[in-house]
Design an enzyme around this catalytic site. Structure first.
Site, short mmCIF file in Angstrom:
data_model
loop_
_atom_site.label_atom_id
_atom_site.label_comp_id
_atom_site.label_asym_id
_atom_site.label_seq_id
_atom_site.Cartn_x
_atom_site.Cartn_y
_atom_site.Cartn_z
CE1 TYR A 49 -5.11 -1.90 4.16
CE2 TYR A 49 -6.53 -1.14 5.96
CZ TYR A 49 -6.32 -1.36 4.62
OH TYR A 49 -7.29 -1.04 3.71
CG HIS A 72 -14.73 -2.42 6.10
ND1 HIS A 72 -14.01 -2.42 7.27
CD2 HIS A 72 -16.02 -2.68 6.45
CE1 HIS A 72 -14.82 -2.66 8.29
NE2 HIS A 72 -16.05 -2.83 7.82
CE1 TYR A 76 -10.71 -0.90 3.71
CE2 TYR A 76 -12.41 0.76 3.36
CZ TYR A 76 -11.55 -0.20 2.86
OH TYR A 76 -11.52 -0.44 1.51
CG HIS A 131 -5.15 1.62 -3.85
ND1 HIS A 131 -3.99 1.14 -4.41
CD2 HIS A 131 -5.95 1.97 -4.90
CE1 HIS A 131 -4.07 1.20 -5.72
NE2 HIS A 131 -5.26 1.70 -6.05
CE1 TYR A 148 -3.17 2.99 0.63
CE2 TYR A 148 -4.48 1.23 1.60
CZ TYR A 148 -4.39 2.50 1.10
OH TYR A 148 -5.51 3.30 1.05
#
Length: 373
Positions: A308, A300, A338, A296, A247
């Site tokens: 992440y 979610h 998220y 990206h 990312y």
């Protein structure tokens, strides 16, 4: 520094202070045998063996101000031979000391006891051949090459988590030119990669150059999830702990993110230090415009199969990655939490999901955090 603190031996007014010693002495009254020596005007003390007034033999230097210790062998007040420097946080360095400086083979360990550097030192700095493993360990990248006065220079090999690699040249710690070698040893010299960390305006000097590791793990296609556009999918089966995607994006401040509408924050994520936000702006959101990294594109889901995590990349620098937390099968969509703070402003679609099934949100958020730890 600690060394300077030891050498000065004077108080704040510049007056020399007497050493404080408790222990055995010889017939001449010199420190001799085992004892404890408090270094004047410092928070440093030495506990160990003495000979004829000098530190000589096994001993430990305690830096009481920060809790660090230096353990090894002294000869006439100078550390010589194998030694270990331990920090209060649990990290440590083990190696060979020559005239009081780390010189020769050295191993560095983090606070969890995991070795992250194995190589040569000279005069307390990395110098010579070595391998640096990036955190978190395991399942992150590593680099093997030649250091000069603490900086990577010359031919080096960066290894991805699956054993594929980038072979090339580094200068002042940055990749200048490298080609990809697959995990089965096939060389791909037709494409070269270099250090290309983004800034607040330029997302990449080559936004359409994919990452060769990421290309073997994931792909992007339309997501079947409600209100989602594209999603991130597994090309192959991956196991828990595997890095599946990177990312990267432009680097902006939290102030900029918080001052604008959520309409512009679809692809933002905070780095570890909470000072920098990585953003893939709308104009770069499509893979027809930007495909250098694909993290990206992960959607979610409260029942997520990935998280992440931080990652140090030879091309993008310090970024985030997407890491699997359970087995993900080929063509399965890769999803993450998220992590929005519901006490603050959140996107409308996220609020609707929470209102639809708050129990599912609470259960799966807790499960994901436990797996992350």
């Amino acid at each position: 520094t600690d060394a300077e603190e030891i050498e000065e031996g004077i108080d704040e007014e510049g007056i020399a202070e007497e050493e404080v010693y408790e222990g055995e002495r010889n017939a001449e009254g010199e420190y001799h045998g085992t004892g404890i020596l408090k270094i004047p005007s410092t928070s440093v003390r030495f506990e160990g063996e003495f000979k004829d007034g000098c530190k000589h033999g096994k001993g430990v230097m305690y830096f009481d101000a920060d809790g660090d210790t230096l353990e090894g062998i002294w000869e006439e007040d100078i550390m010589q031979g194998p030694g270990k420097y331990s920090s209060a946080d649990g990290s440590r360095m083990e190696g060979f000391y020559l005239d009081g400086e780390l010189t020769g083979e050295v191993k560095e360990y983090n606070e969890d006891g995991q070795m992250f550097f194995d190589g040569q030192y000279r005069s307390n700095a990395r110098h010579g051949k070595g391998t640096l493993t990036f955190e978190p360990i395991p399942n992150s990248g590593s680099i093997t090459g030649h250091w000069e006065d603490g900086v990577l220079n010359g031919e080096a090999i960066y290894s991805y988590p699956n054993g594929s690699s980038l072979h090339g040249t580094w200068e002042d710690g940055e990749m200048q030119s490298a080609y990809f070698v697959s995990k089965d040893g096939v060389e791909h010299k037709e494409i070269t990669y270099r250090y290309d960390q983004s800034d607040d305006k330029i997302i990449s000097s080559d936004p359409m150059l994919p990452d060769p590791y990421e290309q073997t793990i994931v792909y992007v296609k339309a997501s079947p999830m409600e209100n989602a556009n594209e999603g991130l999918f597994a090309k192959i089966q991956v196991e828990a702990g595997t890095v599946v995607s990177f990312y990267s994006g432009i680097r902006i401040s939290h102030d900029e993110v918080e001052s604008r509408s959520w309409d512009f924050n679809d692809n933002t994520i905070t780095l570890e230090d909470d000072e920098i936000v990585i953003d893939v702006p709308k104009e770069w959101s499509s893979t027809s415009k930007y495909c250098a990294s694909l993290g990206h594109k992960a959607n979610h889901c409260f029942n997520n199969n990935a998280i992440y995590d931080r990652y140090t990349h030879p091309r993008f620098g310090d970024i985030k990655c997407v890491r699997a937390i359970k087995t993900i099968h080929p063509d399965e969509e890769i999803t993450v939490l998220y992590g929005y703070n519901e006490e603050e402003e959140v996107p409308a679609w996220y609020r609707k999901l929470v209102e639809a099934d708050p129990k599912q949100r609470d259960h799966d958020s807790l499960e994901s955090e436990q797996q992350k730890k």
